[in-house]
Design a protein around this motif. Structure first.
Motif, PDB file in Angstrom:
ATOM      1  N   PRO A  31     -26.807 -19.596 -27.556  1.00 30.07           N
ATOM      2  CA  PRO A  31     -25.926 -18.433 -27.352  1.00 30.07           C
ATOM      3  C   PRO A  31     -25.608 -18.296 -25.875  1.00 30.07           C
ATOM      4  O   PRO A  31     -26.452 -18.606 -25.014  1.00 30.07           O
ATOM      5  CB  PRO A  31     -26.763 -17.259 -27.862  1.00 30.07           C
ATOM      6  N   ALA A  32     -24.397 -17.843 -25.557  1.00 31.25           N
ATOM      7  CA  ALA A  32     -23.982 -17.720 -24.158  1.00 31.25           C
ATOM      8  C   ALA A  32     -23.690 -16.272 -23.809  1.00 31.25           C
ATOM      9  O   ALA A  32     -23.173 -15.507 -24.633  1.00 31.25           O
ATOM     10  CB  ALA A  32     -22.749 -18.580 -23.889  1.00 31.25           C
ATOM     11  N   GLU A  33     -24.025 -15.902 -22.574  1.00 24.61           N
ATOM     12  CA  GLU A  33     -23.704 -14.571 -22.037  1.00 24.61           C
ATOM     13  C   GLU A  33     -22.432 -14.667 -21.206  1.00 24.61           C
ATOM     14  O   GLU A  33     -22.294 -15.562 -20.372  1.00 24.61           O
ATOM     15  CB  GLU A  33     -24.852 -14.078 -21.159  1.00 24.61           C
ATOM     16  N   LEU A  34     -21.501 -13.759 -21.462  1.00 28.53           N
ATOM     17  CA  LEU A  34     -20.274 -13.720 -20.662  1.00 28.53           C
ATOM     18  C   LEU A  34     -20.571 -13.025 -19.337  1.00 28.53           C
ATOM     19  O   LEU A  34     -20.931 -11.855 -19.308  1.00 28.53           O
ATOM     20  CB  LEU A  34     -19.165 -12.976 -21.417  1.00 28.53           C
ATOM     21  N   ILE A  35     -20.408 -13.739 -18.229  1.00 32.07           N
ATOM     22  CA  ILE A  35     -20.689 -13.185 -16.905  1.00 32.07           C
ATOM     23  C   ILE A  35     -19.467 -12.467 -16.342  1.00 32.07           C
ATOM     24  O   ILE A  35     -19.580 -11.401 -15.737  1.00 32.07           O
ATOM     25  CB  ILE A  35     -21.148 -14.294 -15.931  1.00 32.07           C
ATOM     26  N   GLY A  36     -18.286 -13.055 -16.505  1.00 34.45           N
ATOM     27  CA  GLY A  36     -17.071 -12.420 -16.001  1.00 34.45           C
ATOM     28  C   GLY A  36     -15.861 -13.294 -16.265  1.00 34.45           C
ATOM     29  O   GLY A  36     -15.973 -14.481 -16.561  1.00 34.45           O
ATOM     30  N   THR A  37     -14.697 -12.680 -16.152  1.00 38.11           N
ATOM     31  CA  THR A  37     -13.448 -13.400 -16.393  1.00 38.11           C
ATOM     32  C   THR A  37     -12.407 -13.029 -15.350  1.00 38.11           C
ATOM     33  O   THR A  37     -12.507 -11.986 -14.700  1.00 38.11           O
ATOM     34  CB  THR A  37     -12.865 -13.073 -17.782  1.00 38.11           C
ATOM     35  N   ASP A  38     -11.413 -13.879 -15.205  1.00 36.71           N
ATOM     36  CA  ASP A  38     -10.257 -13.604 -14.366  1.00 36.71           C
ATOM     37  C   ASP A  38      -9.009 -14.127 -15.068  1.00 36.71           C
ATOM     38  O   ASP A  38      -8.669 -15.308 -14.935  1.00 36.71           O
ATOM     39  CB  ASP A  38     -10.400 -14.253 -12.986  1.00 36.71           C
ATOM     40  N   PRO A  39      -8.342 -13.264 -15.832  1.00 35.63           N
ATOM     41  CA  PRO A  39      -7.168 -13.709 -16.592  1.00 35.63           C
ATOM     42  C   PRO A  39      -6.066 -14.290 -15.717  1.00 35.63           C
ATOM     43  O   PRO A  39      -5.321 -15.157 -16.174  1.00 35.63           O
ATOM     44  CB  PRO A  39      -6.700 -12.422 -17.293  1.00 35.63           C
ATOM     45  N   LYS A  40      -5.938 -13.820 -14.477  1.00 34.33           N
ATOM     46  CA  LYS A  40      -4.849 -14.302 -13.623  1.00 34.33           C
ATOM     47  C   LYS A  40      -4.955 -15.786 -13.350  1.00 34.33           C
ATOM     48  O   LYS A  40      -3.952 -16.485 -13.234  1.00 34.33           O
ATOM     49  CB  LYS A  40      -4.811 -13.519 -12.309  1.00 34.33           C
ATOM     50  N   THR A  41      -6.174 -16.302 -13.204  1.00 31.77           N
ATOM     51  CA  THR A  41      -6.365 -17.733 -12.985  1.00 31.77           C
ATOM     52  C   THR A  41      -6.811 -18.438 -14.256  1.00 31.77           C
ATOM     53  O   THR A  41      -6.992 -19.660 -14.246  1.00 31.77           O
ATOM     54  CB  THR A  41      -7.425 -17.978 -11.894  1.00 31.77           C
ATOM     55  N   ASP A  42      -6.985 -17.680 -15.326  1.00 30.60           N
ATOM     56  CA  ASP A  42      -7.469 -18.219 -16.602  1.00 30.60           C
ATOM     57  C   ASP A  42      -8.838 -18.853 -16.449  1.00 30.60           C
ATOM     58  O   ASP A  42      -9.144 -19.902 -17.022  1.00 30.60           O
ATOM     59  CB  ASP A  42      -6.474 -19.229 -17.189  1.00 30.60           C
ATOM     60  N   ILE A  43      -9.697 -18.196 -15.669  1.00 29.99           N
ATOM     61  CA  ILE A  43     -11.060 -18.679 -15.448  1.00 29.99           C
ATOM     62  C   ILE A  43     -12.049 -17.704 -16.078  1.00 29.99           C
ATOM     63  O   ILE A  43     -11.876 -16.494 -16.002  1.00 29.99           O
ATOM     64  CB  ILE A  43     -11.356 -18.785 -13.937  1.00 29.99           C
ATOM     65  N   ALA A  44     -13.098 -18.247 -16.678  1.00 25.46           N
ATOM     66  CA  ALA A  44     -14.195 -17.427 -17.195  1.00 25.46           C
ATOM     67  C   ALA A  44     -15.513 -18.096 -16.855  1.00 25.46           C
ATOM     68  O   ALA A  44     -15.594 -19.330 -16.741  1.00 25.46           O
ATOM     69  CB  ALA A  44     -14.066 -17.244 -18.702  1.00 25.46           C
ATOM     70  N   LEU A  45     -16.548 -17.287 -16.692  1.00 31.30           N
ATOM     71  CA  LEU A  45     -17.879 -17.778 -16.359  1.00 31.30           C
ATOM     72  C   LEU A  45     -18.865 -17.280 -17.407  1.00 31.30           C
ATOM     73  O   LEU A  45     -18.946 -16.074 -17.667  1.00 31.30           O
ATOM     74  CB  LEU A  45     -18.295 -17.297 -14.965  1.00 31.30           C
ATOM     75  N   VAL A  46     -19.584 -18.197 -18.027  1.00 30.06           N
ATOM     76  CA  VAL A  46     -20.617 -17.843 -19.001  1.00 30.06           C
ATOM     77  C   VAL A  46     -21.925 -18.491 -18.586  1.00 30.06           C
ATOM     78  O   VAL A  46     -21.954 -19.366 -17.707  1.00 30.06           O
ATOM     79  CB  VAL A  46     -20.228 -18.277 -20.438  1.00 30.06           C
TER      80      VAL A  46
END
Length: 461
Positions: free
Chosen positions: A134-149
């Motif tokens: 299972p992964a935890e969502l750390i944060g996202t940035d829709p403008k660059t289409d980047i997400a960190l899990v």
């Protein structure tokens, strides 16, 4: 498959304005995705000087175990009658989408595309050895289409180091590594076809992709674009296609931008965007003649934001920006791509041409603070003092752009919002506070001063 337009950081709004006199964009952007969703942390830079002997096996062996399969589980409600349809009820239905991701630290931080995990109620990561976590969502940035899990395996994981994407050269061999459809890692080879590619010149947010002819297909979004030493130079994000399948063009978010975004998410919880404080656009023969300049390459400065770093540094309307820190700027996306990896208070040496003379000006970047108000369909930022004084106001936020075509018809850009639901608005934090204390179903009252100095109030339901 739905079409997806990636908005890159430091776009038109990042520069404190929007591009001027752009030609119609003809590129259709199709993301790599399976099912419901469609289909990018900190390490050391390394040189991207081409090796004398190219061996793809070195890069492949160094990366395949660091690219993962990302599973996005979402729950939607399927209405079974008209009453449920009107009220938004219905039977819960699980939908599963997938993409790829890149392990960037030994303790399990993974970068992927925002659109791969957007709306997820549950995220799972499958490693190349078929183990799932299972992964935890750390944060996202829709403008660059980047997400960190992040995943926790209890052991150190293989990871890919970042390279300096500014030093990547057109014609350089690259590998696209993905983990689609649980096929385990898939590797394709190609060359860098172009840099600082902007796919949607009319959206007000200039993009700066690395273009490659390495095959990228559905499920590869969020995977790694690496050089021949297996170092990360980009995060595969999109393809241009009329069919949804790969037709020879794929695009990746440069590693410098992806790295900066993920570091910001780790440190601040959001992305710290830096701007010069200018608006402008590309040059060609026709525009050079129109503006009365001799350059057909570079960024023409159409206006300078009062009080910005560009203003304090001495950049003026009519200047042509030719270099940033010695790197050539041929077009708008060159500039935004470079600034996308910078932070507020960074100092950038801006080389400009003014009246035929070249000059280098050090500029301290300032923080761009914007916020989208989806219920209204606009993006806002804190109004500068010059605009407030112009309308005799003490506070407010400025509408910078419309988020939808329907709202764009009303040409609200430049209007100053002074109140929301009768609460005085001084800055972005005030907007966030008011919006967080209301239900989305409640009507929203917006009071603003237009460009004629007239005060109006609208109620959005």
């Amino acid at each position: 498959m739905k079409l997806f337009a990636v908005a890159l950081i430091a776009g038109g709004a990042t520069l404190g304005g929007y591009k001027l006199l752009e030609k119609d964009a003809t590129v259709r952007l199709a993301t790599s995705q399976t099912e419901s969703p469609i289909n990018y942390t900190p390490t050391n830079f390394s040189s991207t000087t081409p090796t004398t002997t190219i061996d793809f096996t070195v890069a492949a062996e160094a990366t395949v175990n660091s690219v993962v399969h990302v599973i996005n589980k979402t729950v939607s409600r399927q209405p079974t009658n008209m009453q449920e349809f009107l009220r938004g009820g219905g039977q819960p239905r699980e939908m599963i989408g997938s993409g790829s991701g890149v392990i960037i630290t030994p303790d399990g931080y993974i970068i992927t595309n925002n659109h791969v995990i957007d709306g997820a109620s549950q995220i799972e990561i499958t490693l190349n050895n078929n183990s799932t976590y299972p992964a935890e969502l750390i944060g996202t940035d829709p403008k660059t289409d980047i997400a960190l899990v992040k995943i926790d395996t209890g052991t150190e994981l293989p990871f890919i180091t970042f390279s300096d994407s500014d030093t990547v050269k057109v014609g350089e061999w690259v590998l696209a590594v993905g983990n689609p459809f649980r096929l385990t890692s898939t590797v394709t080879a190609g060359i860098v076809s172009a840099k600082a590619r902007d796919l949607d010149e009319l959206d007000g947010n200039a993009q700066s992709f690395i273009q490659t002819d390495a095959a990228v297909n559905r499920g590869n979004s969020g995977g790694a674009l690496v050089n021949t030493r297996g170092e990360l130079i980009g995060i595969n994000t999109a393809i241009t296609s009329e069919t949804g399948s790969y037709v020879g063009y794929s695009f990746a978010v440069p590693s410098n931008i992806a790295r900066k975004v993920t570091e910001d998410i780790m440190e601040f919880g959001n992305v710290q965007r830096a701007i010069l404080g200018i608006s402008g656009g590309n040059l060609d023969t026709a525009r050079a003649e129109y503006y009365g300049v001799n350059d057909t390459e570079g960024v023409y400065v159409g206006s300078v934001e009062s009080g910005s770093g560009a203003d304090r540094g001495g950049i003026k309307k009519g200047d042509v920006i030719k270099k940033l820190d010695g790197l050539a700027v041929a077009k708008f996306s060159d500039l935004t791509g470079y600034l996308g990896a910078k932070r507020p208070n960074d100092i950038v040496d801006v080389t400009i041409v003014r009246d035929g003379n070249e000059k280098t000006i050090p500029v301290t970047l300032i923080k761009l603070e914007t916020l989208e108000i989806p219920d209204v369909g606009v993006e806002v930022r804190k109004a500068n003092m010059a605009d407030l004084q112009k309308y005799g106001l003490k506070h407010g936020v400025e509408i910078t752009r419309a988020l939808t075509e329907d709202v764009a018809r009303y040409k609200m850009e430049g209007n100053i919002i002074t109140q929301i639901d009768d609460y005085n608005i001084k800055d972005i934090d005030d907007v966030k506070k008011v919006l967080s204390n209301r239900k989305r179903t409640d009507p929203l009252k917006l009071t603003f001063v237009n460009k004629k100095g007239e005060t109006h109030s609208f109620i959005f339901r």
